[in-house]
Enzyme design. Structure first.
Site, PDB file in Angstrom:
ATOM      1  N   TYR A 170       0.830  -0.959   0.039  1.00  0.00           N
ATOM      2  CA  TYR A 170      -0.105   0.095   0.205  1.00  0.00           C
ATOM      3  C   TYR A 170       0.980   1.555  -0.098  1.00  0.00           C
ATOM      4  CZ  TYR A 170      -3.610   3.670   1.704  1.00  0.00           C
ATOM      5  OH  TYR A 170      -3.567   5.256   1.672  1.00  0.00           O
ATOM      6  N   HIS A 171       2.007   1.604   0.854  1.00  0.00           N
ATOM      7  CA  HIS A 171       2.340   2.617   1.287  1.00  0.00           C
ATOM      8  C   HIS A 171       3.251   2.643   0.385  1.00  0.00           C
ATOM      9  CE1 HIS A 171       0.749   2.683   5.279  1.00  0.00           C
ATOM     10  NE2 HIS A 171       0.775   3.330   5.151  1.00  0.00           N
ATOM     11  N   HIS A 537       6.077  10.284   6.262  1.00  0.00           N
ATOM     12  CA  HIS A 537       5.591  10.538   5.210  1.00  0.00           C
ATOM     13  C   HIS A 537       6.405  11.674   4.413  1.00  0.00           C
ATOM     14  CE1 HIS A 537       1.546   8.388   6.619  1.00  0.00           C
ATOM     15  NE2 HIS A 537       1.727   7.860   6.043  1.00  0.00           N
TER      16      HIS A 537
END
Length: 658
Positions: A170-171, A537
């Site tokens: 996902y990331h 992030h």
């Protein structure tokens, strides 16, 4: 034609949730379960994810912002109060500290009489992708993989219904991965994990199939619907081939590719955010419409996550989308709609071939651990290409670079249009933590920490000592500190170290301005890109650093997880002309305010500060009032315009100084 008269069972329906306090998160979970949600997906705050207590210096401004703070067993009790753990399927997004949060969960289950063998759910626990994308790593790769191995062996023996890790692509997509990179990098990560478990020699004879059968995946689905659906079919086939050829697993149950999904948040737009509802639906179809590659669990972002924290109503809207798809349509009444389709077969074959070639390259480098710098640099490059294609209009994003005319949205106006975490939450959590420490048996805590340290040093499985530590009252920060002392800490590569690109193109005018301002300054314009706090992030910060470097600036970027003091010290020592702060966790006001105060105290009043993040208009006003020169949010997607702005701000300051 219908495959049979019985509908397939729907996937697990979840929302990713947690904020403020354990009590408020518990109330949210109960409400969502009452609305028909069938599983829980827990979001922990950044201090919890990175092994710090709420009163640690790095936790300032971060407590309860992007998830729920869980500092000790008392918090975990409150979080799941009234929720029968033996009947619940719980997903916990936790990686570096997965062993600890799982220990707390097991401790609560033991207290409430829920048998370990009946506990079902998942700990995310893919540390390699943290080095590549999300940034909530703590320890170096080798001991990190050991912790993952410990949870895998513990759950296989004690919790047979639990998935001890999600190999998490996902990331990777959120960091810019192409479908091929998402396939190859995540499967390479899975190989590294399984090889570690196998090499330990701790798996009982004939038991490796059970280990493989408990590995699950957590994937992403973007807007290119056909490609994303074909990617999932390719995932299924590649995984089955991999586990059979590399590990000799032949049991169909153990070879099954099992995955959960949160669809793409990267593509959610601040501009015309109501359009995100359609994006989320299309992305959900990509992982549900092909029966052969259908997800086992699905959680959807809220339409307004590019604006700030979603409210309960926003989460309900995404929950209802899943329920309408599962219960009102006939999707679950048919076999696979794409079997035998030559277009689909050709695309799947292409993705498999390219991903296999990339996996071979990674293997030749020595595997995923050795290839972390390579994979990180490739992700930064892919994300650079993605952003450039949006800037140029080659990749169309409705409401952003095409069809930008709009009516004012009634959904995004007025007080309470997004949820804001009360700043008092942090102080309350700190006071609660102090009370917890004061009330516990200090000798029991000391013994539990000593036992944990011994297990870590001696190579024994840390799970039972961690569960004992949880029951003794040890805190998240204390558990993390013991393992930091044994294993050390780690700083992952940033992926932005390559030389500036040679082609100039549309950067030429900005490069000319950089040269002009540099001459006025008497040396090269120097730009510090900093990420204060625990927000890992780093995609936005990396892209700003890459573009600034390509525009001819000298860039200082040291990666994630820096204190305001460290950032200001770097600005002082490096003699920078501008400081850029990237904060996506919602902690921008306390962190930026502290940076500004420290800069003034060091005599750096003349160095402008710019800030980027998910920042509501009212917070932008506060930041500008604190002296911030410019604020950028997701709507500011033209990086060249930001670069030109930075050069102008520095140039104006140079003129005033002259």
């Amino acid at each position: 034609m219908r495959s049979n008269d019985k509908r397939d069972k729907p996937w697990l329906i979840r929302t990713y949730a947690g904020h403020s306090t354990a009590a408020k998160s518990n109330a949210l979970y109960r409400t969502n379960l009452a609305k028909g949600q069938t599983g829980l997906s827990v979001a922990f705050d950044l201090p919890t994810q990175t092994g710090y207590d709420a009163d640690h210096v790095l936790a300032r401004g971060e407590v309860g912002k992007v998830g729920v703070p869980v500092s000790h067993l008392g918090d975990m009790r409150t979080l799941f109060d009234g929720i029968p753990l033996a009947e619940m399927n719980t997903s916990m997004t936790i990686n570096a500290c997965a062993a600890w949060l799982l220990a707390l969960y097991v401790a609560v289950a033991d207290e409430t009489g829920a048998p370990r063998a009946k506990l079902s759910g998942t700990t995310q626990n893919d540390i390699l992708k943290e080095y590549l994308s999300r940034g909530t790593y703590v320890f170096p790769p080798e001991p990190s993989l050991r912790l993952t191995k410990d949870t895998i062996l513990f759950t296989t023996a004690e919790m047979p219904k639990w998935n001890p890790m999600n190999v998490c692509s996902y990331h990777l997509q959120e960091a810019g991965a192409t479908p091929v990179q998402e396939l190859a990098f995540s499967l390479a990560n899975a190989i590294a994990i399984l090889d570690t478990v196998k090499a330990s020699g701790e798996v009982p004879e004939g038991g490796f199939g059970e280990v493989v059968g408990h590995i699950s995946f957590f994937v992403n689905a973007g807007m290119r619907f056909v490609t994303e659906m074909c990617k999932m079919r390719a995932f299924v086939e590649l995984w089955e081939e991999l586990v059979e050829t590399r590990y000799g697993v032949t049991d169909p149950k153990h070879k099954l590719f099992r995955y959960g999904v949160q669809v793409n948040s990267l593509g959610l737009t601040e501009q015309q955010p109501e359009n995100n509802v359609y994006r989320i639906l299309i992305e959900a179809l990509a992982v549900t419409i092909s029966k052969k590659a259908r997800c086992r669990a699905l959680q959807l972002p809220a339409w307004n996550e590019a604006l700030g924290l979603p409210r309960a109503w926003d989460q309900q809207w995404s929950l209802r989308l899943q329920q309408i798809l599962a219960y009102e349509t006939d999707l679950l009444e048919f076999g696979d709609l794409f079997d035998g389709n030559p277009v689909v077969a050709a695309k799947v074959a292409e993705l498999k071939a390219e991903a296999s070639a990339e996996m071979q390259r990674i293997g030749e480098m020595g595997g995923a651990i050795a290839a972390v710098p390579y994979m990180k640099s490739k992700l930064v490059e892919s994300n650079t290409r993605r952003l450039e294609s949006i800037e140029s209009g080659e990749q169309v994003v409705i409401g952003v670079n095409r069809f930008t005319e709009t009516e004012p949205s009634p959904l995004t106006t007025g007080e309470g249009s997004i949820m804001v975490v009360d700043p008092a939450v942090e102080a309350a959590q700190v006071e609660s933590l102090k009370a917890w420490r004061a009330a516990r048996d200090a000798k029991a805590v000391e013994k539990a920490l000593a036992d944990l340290r011994a297990a870590a040093q001696e190579g024994r499985n840390v799970m039972e000592p961690s569960i004992a530590a949880a029951k003794a009252g040890v805190t998240t920060g204390e558990w993390g500190q013991v393992l930091r002392e044994v294993f050390g800490e780690y700083r992952a590569p940033t992926g932005v170290g390559r030389a500036a690109r040679a082609e100039t193109g549309d950067l030429a005018p900005i490069r000319d301005e950089v040269e002009k301002v540099s001459r006025a300054l008497g040396r090269r314009l120097k730009f510090l890109v900093g990420k204060p706090g625990l927000d890992g992030h780093s995609n936005g910060a990396e892209q700003i650093a890459v573009r600034a470097r390509d525009c001819g600036m000298e860039v200082v970027y040291e990666g994630i997880r820096l204190t305001p003091a460290e950032i200001v010290n770097a600005a002082l020592e490096e003699g920078v002309h501008v400081v850029g702060l990237s904060i996506l966790s919602g902690s921008h006001i306390p962190l930026v305010t502290e940076v500004m105060e420290r800069m003034r105290a060091e005599g750096l009043d003349d160095v402008p500060v710019i800030v980027g993040g998910i920042i509501p208009p009212e917070d932008e006003t506060v930041l500008r009032g604190a002296g911030v020169a410019a604020v950028y949010t997701p709507k500011d997607f033209q990086l060249n315009a930001i670069m030109a702005d930075i050069v102008r701000i520095v140039g104006d300051g140079a003129k005033q100084a002259a």
